[in-house]
Design an enzyme around this catalytic site. Sequence first.
Site, PDB file in Angstrom:
ATOM      1  N   ASP A 169       0.814  -1.207   0.000  1.00 50.25           N
ATOM      2  CA  ASP A 169       0.000   0.000   0.000  1.00 50.25           C
ATOM      3  C   ASP A 169       0.853   1.266   0.000  1.00 50.25           C
ATOM      4  O   ASP A 169       0.706   2.131   0.844  1.00 50.25           O
ATOM      5  CB  ASP A 169      -0.890  -0.050   1.256  1.00 50.25           C
ATOM      6  CG  ASP A 169      -1.857   1.122   1.355  1.00 50.25           C
ATOM      7  OD1 ASP A 169      -2.350   1.570   0.306  1.00 50.25           O
ATOM      8  OD2 ASP A 169      -2.102   1.576   2.495  1.00 50.25           O
ATOM      9  N   ASN A 457       6.694  -7.592   6.934  1.00 51.02           N
ATOM     10  CA  ASN A 457       5.453  -6.902   7.255  1.00 51.02           C
ATOM     11  C   ASN A 457       4.288  -7.681   6.667  1.00 51.02           C
ATOM     12  O   ASN A 457       4.196  -7.851   5.446  1.00 51.02           O
ATOM     13  CB  ASN A 457       5.435  -5.483   6.690  1.00 51.02           C
ATOM     14  CG  ASN A 457       4.153  -4.746   7.079  1.00 51.02           C
ATOM     15  OD1 ASN A 457       3.953  -4.412   8.243  1.00 51.02           O
ATOM     16  ND2 ASN A 457       3.271  -4.521   6.114  1.00 51.02           N
ATOM     17  N   GLU A 458       3.437  -8.192   7.523  1.00 47.91           N
ATOM     18  CA  GLU A 458       2.152  -8.784   7.158  1.00 47.91           C
ATOM     19  C   GLU A 458       2.187  -9.886   6.104  1.00 47.91           C
ATOM     20  O   GLU A 458       1.407  -9.844   5.147  1.00 47.91           O
ATOM     21  CB  GLU A 458       1.189  -7.677   6.713  1.00 47.91           C
ATOM     22  CG  GLU A 458       0.962  -6.633   7.766  1.00 47.91           C
ATOM     23  CD  GLU A 458      -0.252  -5.757   7.503  1.00 47.91           C
ATOM     24  OE1 GLU A 458      -0.725  -5.712   6.366  1.00 47.91           O
ATOM     25  OE2 GLU A 458      -0.741  -5.134   8.465  1.00 47.91           O
ATOM     26  N   ASN A 512      -0.234  -5.292  13.740  1.00 46.06           N
ATOM     27  CA  ASN A 512      -0.897  -4.245  12.957  1.00 46.06           C
ATOM     28  C   ASN A 512      -2.396  -4.521  13.049  1.00 46.06           C
ATOM     29  O   ASN A 512      -2.853  -5.545  12.551  1.00 46.06           O
ATOM     30  CB  ASN A 512      -0.476  -4.321  11.485  1.00 46.06           C
ATOM     31  CG  ASN A 512       1.017  -4.068  11.277  1.00 46.06           C
ATOM     32  OD1 ASN A 512       1.723  -3.690  12.199  1.00 46.06           O
ATOM     33  ND2 ASN A 512       1.484  -4.272  10.063  1.00 46.06           N
ATOM     34  N   TYR A 518     -10.929  -0.870   9.479  1.00 42.99           N
ATOM     35  CA  TYR A 518     -11.307  -1.957   8.562  1.00 42.99           C
ATOM     36  C   TYR A 518     -12.271  -2.925   9.250  1.00 42.99           C
ATOM     37  O   TYR A 518     -13.085  -3.565   8.606  1.00 42.99           O
ATOM     38  CB  TYR A 518     -10.070  -2.727   8.079  1.00 42.99           C
ATOM     39  CG  TYR A 518      -9.130  -1.885   7.249  1.00 42.99           C
ATOM     40  CD1 TYR A 518      -9.545  -1.318   6.052  1.00 42.99           C
ATOM     41  CD2 TYR A 518      -7.823  -1.643   7.671  1.00 42.99           C
ATOM     42  CE1 TYR A 518      -8.683  -0.538   5.286  1.00 42.99           C
ATOM     43  CE2 TYR A 518      -6.952  -0.878   6.911  1.00 42.99           C
ATOM     44  CZ  TYR A 518      -7.391  -0.319   5.730  1.00 42.99           C
ATOM     45  OH  TYR A 518      -6.542   0.455   4.983  1.00 42.99           O
ATOM     46  N   GLU A 552       1.007  -0.865  14.004  1.00 45.53           N
ATOM     47  CA  GLU A 552       0.104  -0.102  13.141  1.00 45.53           C
ATOM     48  C   GLU A 552      -1.276  -0.083  13.767  1.00 45.53           C
ATOM     49  O   GLU A 552      -1.787  -1.126  14.195  1.00 45.53           O
ATOM     50  CB  GLU A 552      -0.030  -0.738  11.739  1.00 45.53           C
ATOM     51  CG  GLU A 552       1.181  -0.581  10.867  1.00 45.53           C
ATOM     52  CD  GLU A 552       0.963  -1.081   9.443  1.00 45.53           C
ATOM     53  OE1 GLU A 552      -0.191  -1.141   8.992  1.00 45.53           O
ATOM     54  OE2 GLU A 552       1.968  -1.409   8.796  1.00 45.53           O
ATOM     55  N   TRP A 597      -0.146   4.423  12.898  1.00 45.72           N
ATOM     56  CA  TRP A 597      -0.051   4.399  11.432  1.00 45.72           C
ATOM     57  C   TRP A 597      -0.839   5.570  10.888  1.00 45.72           C
ATOM     58  O   TRP A 597      -2.025   5.606  11.052  1.00 45.72           O
ATOM     59  CB  TRP A 597      -0.600   3.082  10.883  1.00 45.72           C
ATOM     60  CG  TRP A 597      -0.293   2.931   9.430  1.00 45.72           C
ATOM     61  CD1 TRP A 597      -1.154   3.081   8.383  1.00 45.72           C
ATOM     62  CD2 TRP A 597       0.972   2.592   8.857  1.00 45.72           C
ATOM     63  NE1 TRP A 597      -0.503   2.881   7.185  1.00 45.72           N
ATOM     64  CE2 TRP A 597       0.808   2.584   7.461  1.00 45.72           C
ATOM     65  CE3 TRP A 597       2.249   2.333   9.402  1.00 45.72           C
ATOM     66  CZ2 TRP A 597       1.853   2.298   6.580  1.00 45.72           C
ATOM     67  CZ3 TRP A 597       3.287   2.054   8.525  1.00 45.72           C
ATOM     68  CH2 TRP A 597       3.074   2.034   7.136  1.00 45.72           C
ATOM     69  N   LYS A 616      -3.900   8.159   6.467  1.00 47.71           N
ATOM     70  CA  LYS A 616      -3.864   7.834   7.898  1.00 47.71           C
ATOM     71  C   LYS A 616      -2.829   8.651   8.661  1.00 47.71           C
ATOM     72  O   LYS A 616      -2.579   8.405   9.836  1.00 47.71           O
ATOM     73  CB  LYS A 616      -3.618   6.338   8.095  1.00 47.71           C
ATOM     74  CG  LYS A 616      -4.783   5.494   7.570  1.00 47.71           C
ATOM     75  CD  LYS A 616      -4.786   4.084   8.093  1.00 47.71           C
ATOM     76  CE  LYS A 616      -5.884   3.269   7.435  1.00 47.71           C
ATOM     77  NZ  LYS A 616      -5.647   3.017   5.988  1.00 47.71           N
TER      78      LYS A 616
HETATM   79  C1  EVA Z   1      -3.247   0.769   5.801  1.00 48.08           C
HETATM   80  N1  EVA Z   1      -2.291  -1.262   6.640  1.00 48.08           N
HETATM   81  O1  EVA Z   1      -4.206   0.114   5.461  1.00 48.08           O
HETATM   82  C2  EVA Z   1      -1.963   0.043   6.184  1.00 48.08           C
HETATM   83  C3  EVA Z   1      -0.979  -0.084   5.042  1.00 48.08           C
HETATM   84  C4  EVA Z   1       0.262  -0.810   5.548  1.00 48.08           C
HETATM   85  O2  EVA Z   1      -0.648   1.189   4.525  1.00 48.08           O
HETATM   86  C5  EVA Z   1      -1.436  -2.285   6.644  1.00 48.08           C
HETATM   87  O3  EVA Z   1       0.914  -2.783   6.703  1.00 48.08           O
HETATM   88  O4  EVA Z   1      -1.768  -3.301   7.216  1.00 48.08           O
HETATM   89  C6  EVA Z   1      -0.118  -2.203   5.949  1.00 48.08           C
HETATM   90  O5  EVA Z   1       1.248  -0.856   4.597  1.00 48.08           O
HETATM   91  O6  EVA Z   1      -3.275   1.972   5.837  1.00 48.08           O
END
Ligand code: EVA
Length: 639
Positions: A169, A457-458, A512, A518, A552, A597, A616
């Site tokens: 992203d 990451n993820e 995160n 979400y 995050e 984040w 964000k």
């Molecule tokens: C987001 N969520 O949705 C963030 C992304 C990020 O920008 C994540 O690790 O889970 C990602 O890169 O804003």
Amino acid sequence: MMESLLYPCVTATRMKLSLDGMWKFSFDRDKKGEEKHWEKGLSEYEMMPVPGSFADLYTDKKKKNYCGDFWYETDFFIPGAPEGEGKEKRTLLRFGSVTHRAAVYVNGQKIGEHEGGFLPFVFDITEYICPGVNRLSVKANNELNEECLPCGTVKKNKDGSLTAKPYFDFFNYSGIQRSVELLFVPETSIEDYSYVTELSKGEAKVDLEVKLRIKEASEDVNVSVELIDEAGKIAADEKLCNADRKSLLQCKSKAEAFLCEGDGDSASGCSEYVASVLLENPILWKVRDAHLYDIIIRVTDKSGKLLDEYRDRIGLRTVEVKDKDILVNGEPVYLKGYGKHEDFSILGRTFNYSVARRDFECMKWNGANCFRTSHYPYADEWYRMADEEGFLIIDEVPAVGMMRSTHNFVDAGTGKYTYFFETPTVLKLKKNHLQQVGEMIARDKNHPSVIAFSLFNEPETTSEYAYEYFSEIFEAARKLDPQNRPLTGALEKNSSPEKCRCYPLLDFICLNRYYGWYISGGEDFEEAEGKFRDELDRWKALETDKPFVMTEFGTDTLSGNHSLPGTMWSEEYQNDYYEMNFRVLDDYDFIRGELVWNFADFATSEGIFRVGGNKKGIFTRDRQPKSSAFILKKRWEEI
Ligand code: EVA
């Protein structure tokens, strides 16, 4: 042999020359550049800044989103060395990074290639240059695939052009995004050094290791190290040891020490020198209270003639994870700060001192002490600035997008499984992943600011395949860091306490989570708190005995968009969200940090989930605060 990744410096024996400026540039849409010998000179080109990300300089959308091969070219001048001088110097060419891969040519000859867009690489070009004008050409490529980091794919359009489809992203900014330099270093030179600090009452023991490249294997040299404190004084008396490794280890010399030869690999013309330096009343590097020592490493021949000198700044501190704490100098620290990006309007991902300075200013203003270099290693200068400011860094390798989805930030919460680690591509991916972990640790190991390495990451961590994959990555990384720093990785929502196979590999667990965005966002916001608590309860029940860090959590927020009561995308909603999240975090004592984040709004691919990028940020893209910045300030100044 990989050339040294030491940060370039000018000393009595070393010179550097910046090649930054306007270079020739050309897209190579049909990938015919090599066939047409573009390395011998571009006939059609436009001018492009180096360092620079090309995308946001264009007004034409096809160019902004260009994906494929592209070429850069510049000339540089090498003065003829006066007789006897300069002959014993090697000329190295250092790129801070080229995104995502590069083939480099000097005077039409290929001198090497590099994979990975966020770490430096260096080639010895001594044999390829001549006094006078020399041509430097770079064929770069910014395509994404599942064998290279970061992961993604490309879409082939009807006209044959390609569009990058990141599984991550952030915008796929590309180009020669960091500085390019020529380095002139002696034939016998300092290749690398490292140090490990141990603290006991009133004393610091600093174990130093210096790696030399020796011109002739038989060459007899002395290596010395000087530490200079902030007052400009040599930090302690000199003591020499010129014995073999055994007696050396007993020899506790003071801050100026001669290093003695260890188990070098003399066959490759490389040897290692080690020493233990004991400092009384050391001035420690502390969180937001940085104190650094200048380190000067010198190599002399037996007659005392200086062969090489390297200068840097180091900080004496320890880091470890013990029980549920992250300890710096033996004291528990709570991480407060941000996941960031290298991102700014027009500059894209280009490093810029003024932007970085403003970022530190904003972070200091609201009481932060830490940031994660999400989702790739940043330019060297970030770490040097953090060393000076006493900031803590979780340094992340570009292992992002290890889930087959161009909306993984949404899919992360849905239980979706994409068989990512069950695909034959993982073999090559692992090779690249290991290489970049190696380069990141080699580059960043001496920064006191770096307190942990994040190795992913993820990714999809719920399968046995993922466990096997990451076991190898973690095992390899553990052997690479002389300071043996904690290793971690950031887990997405599908990596639940019940399903995640990989969390046991981590020294502290990074989550995160987007409860209230979400998951259960908007009208369902009231349910978010309960769901978040439920998950943390389930982690608690595992009794992992490891600290957790929220790496995050956040909401997209359009600066200046207000609503009472808070509704999604408004500043009030972002405030409500953070208040709720903090209320939850404060009830769990295993949470040892909160990195929100994101520090600032940043560019992404276009999409129905993104309004002019990811919003964000606690700060706007031009680094002005949204109202939640004041909530963080109040909270972090009190913690
Ligand atoms: C987001 N969520 O949705 C963030 C992304 C990020 O920008 C994540 O690790 O889970 C990602 O890169 O804003």
